[in-house]
Enzyme design. Structure first.
Site, PDB file in Angstrom:
ATOM      1  CD  GLU A   1     -30.763   2.810 -55.391  1.00  0.00           C
ATOM      2  OE1 GLU A   1     -29.776   3.498 -55.711  1.00  0.00           O
ATOM      3  OE2 GLU A   1     -30.700   1.881 -54.555  1.00  0.00           O
TER       4      GLU A   1
ATOM      5  CG  HIS B   1     -27.698   6.957 -53.952  1.00  0.00           C
ATOM      6  ND1 HIS B   1     -27.099   7.397 -52.793  1.00  0.00           N
ATOM      7  CD2 HIS B   1     -28.042   5.655 -53.718  1.00  0.00           C
ATOM      8  CE1 HIS B   1     -27.071   6.424 -51.904  1.00  0.00           C
ATOM      9  NE2 HIS B   1     -27.638   5.362 -52.439  1.00  0.00           N
TER      10      HIS B   1
ATOM     11  CG  HIS C   1     -25.710   4.710 -48.243  1.00  0.00           C
ATOM     12  ND1 HIS C   1     -24.751   4.082 -49.000  1.00  0.00           N
ATOM     13  CD2 HIS C   1     -26.895   4.460 -48.855  1.00  0.00           C
ATOM     14  CE1 HIS C   1     -25.334   3.461 -50.015  1.00  0.00           C
ATOM     15  NE2 HIS C   1     -26.632   3.682 -49.961  1.00  0.00           N
TER      16      HIS C   1
END
Length: 338
Positions: free
Chosen positions: A192, A195, A201
């Site tokens: 996370e 991100h 991804h």
């Protein structure tokens, strides 16, 4: 590298792509991508994100969920595609700003993620500290608890996700967040945070079909978007990375217990999403390069050359400023001679 405040935009970077995780006891994040993922009830719409037509879910407060765990703000989305960037084009010197194509997504200045902590149980606090250390020990990324910074991310335990799941704001966002289930593992949190750094991804990498097979027939209905390629993301490394912290594991979002991603020979794989891989490190450090000469950020950097094609992470000097090519943008990242 010392990034100036005027640093504006950052497109999704794949570590390998741009680089491009069920329990606290097991250091993997299978629960993050399986049928236990907490459902949401927001309206789904199609928008353009970084030049790609994508399906996002309206989760309220001007935020949209993309790929199940990436939180986008409304200003990151558009109704029409943005113009294509020519890597041979010169930096824009108007206002010493970059060519504004992907103008809403910002990279963390000075390689430093600024954060504040919300409510976290003791296990999450321990796992978060370990996740910070994985990034900071192996890459140029640093973490700093907020004092008075205007841009920061709040990290907290959330019921918006299942117990071993998480989701995070993409890049710097005003009022950004990293939301963690009560049993989120270290690797889930590392994913996370990826991100938040601006990484998408790995299985969406544009060249992934040369390395893996997407088994569309096994993917849960409505989750197909998590496996669609990002045709516009710049590649930070030369090879697809099956072991990337940003890669789905073989059975992610399976509707029938069969793999959703296999190797080209049809076999499943292990090692994805377990820790930061060697290629993750390489790609992160290219996206967030160190500054070895803070007194003059332009030292050793060649001037921009007309007609020369540049790639992600390349640096040039132009009209007295240092510029770095960040996905489809020349970004002013320092003034020469400072």
């Amino acid at each position: 590298m010392k990034f100036k405040k005027e640093f504006n935009a950052f497109k999704a970077i794949a570590l390998c792509t741009v680089l491009f995780f069920t329990s606290c006891q097991k250091d993997n994040i299978n629960e993050n991508v399986d049928e236990n993922t907490t459902p949401t009830n927001g309206k789904t719409i199609e928008k353009y994100f970084q030049g790609n037509l994508v399906t996002v879910e309206d989760i309220g407060n001007g935020e949209f969920l993309y790929n199940s765990d990436i939180i986008l703000s409304a200003n990151m989305l558009s109704d029409t595609p943005l113009p294509i960037f020519d890597p041979k084009s010169p930096p824009s010197i108007e206002g010493n700003q970059k060519l504004a194509l992907w103008g809403s997504t910002k990279k963390w200045p000075n390689n430093t993620v600024v954060y504040t902590l919300g409510s976290l149980n003791s296990t999450l606090r321990t796992n978060l500290t370990a996740a910070f250390k994985r990034w900071s020990d192996k890459t140029n990324i640093k973490f700093k608890e907020r004092t008075n910074e205007s841009d920061y991310v709040t990290i907290y335990e959330s019921t918006n996700v299942c117990s071993g799941c998480g989701r995070a704001s993409f890049g710097i966002q005003r009022n950004g967040s990293v939301q963690l289930g009560r049993n989120a593992s270290v690797s889930l949190i590392v994913h996370e945070l990826g991100h938040t750094l601006g990484f998408v991804h790995e299985q969406t990498r544009s060249d992934r079909d040369d390395y893996v097979i997407i088994k569309w027939e096994n993917i849960q209905s409505g989750m197909e978007g998590n496996f669609r390629k990002d045709q516009n993301a710049q590649l930070l490394t030369g090879s697809f990375d099956i072991k990337s912290i940003m890669m789905y594991y073989s059975y992610g979002f399976s509707k029938n217990g069969k793999p959703t991603i296999t190797l080209l020979n049809g076999q499943t794989y292990t090692g994805a999403q377990q820790t930061i891989s060697a290629l993750d490190i390489e790609g992160t450090n290219k996206a967030y390069p160190s500054n070895d000469n803070p007194s003059d950020p332009c030292a050793g950097v060649s001037p921009w050359v007309s007609g020369q094609s540049y790639s992600e992470g390349d640096q040039v000097t132009y009209s007295g400023y240092l510029y770095t090519l960040q996905n489809n943008s020349w970004v002013s990242t320092g003034k020469c001679g400072n």
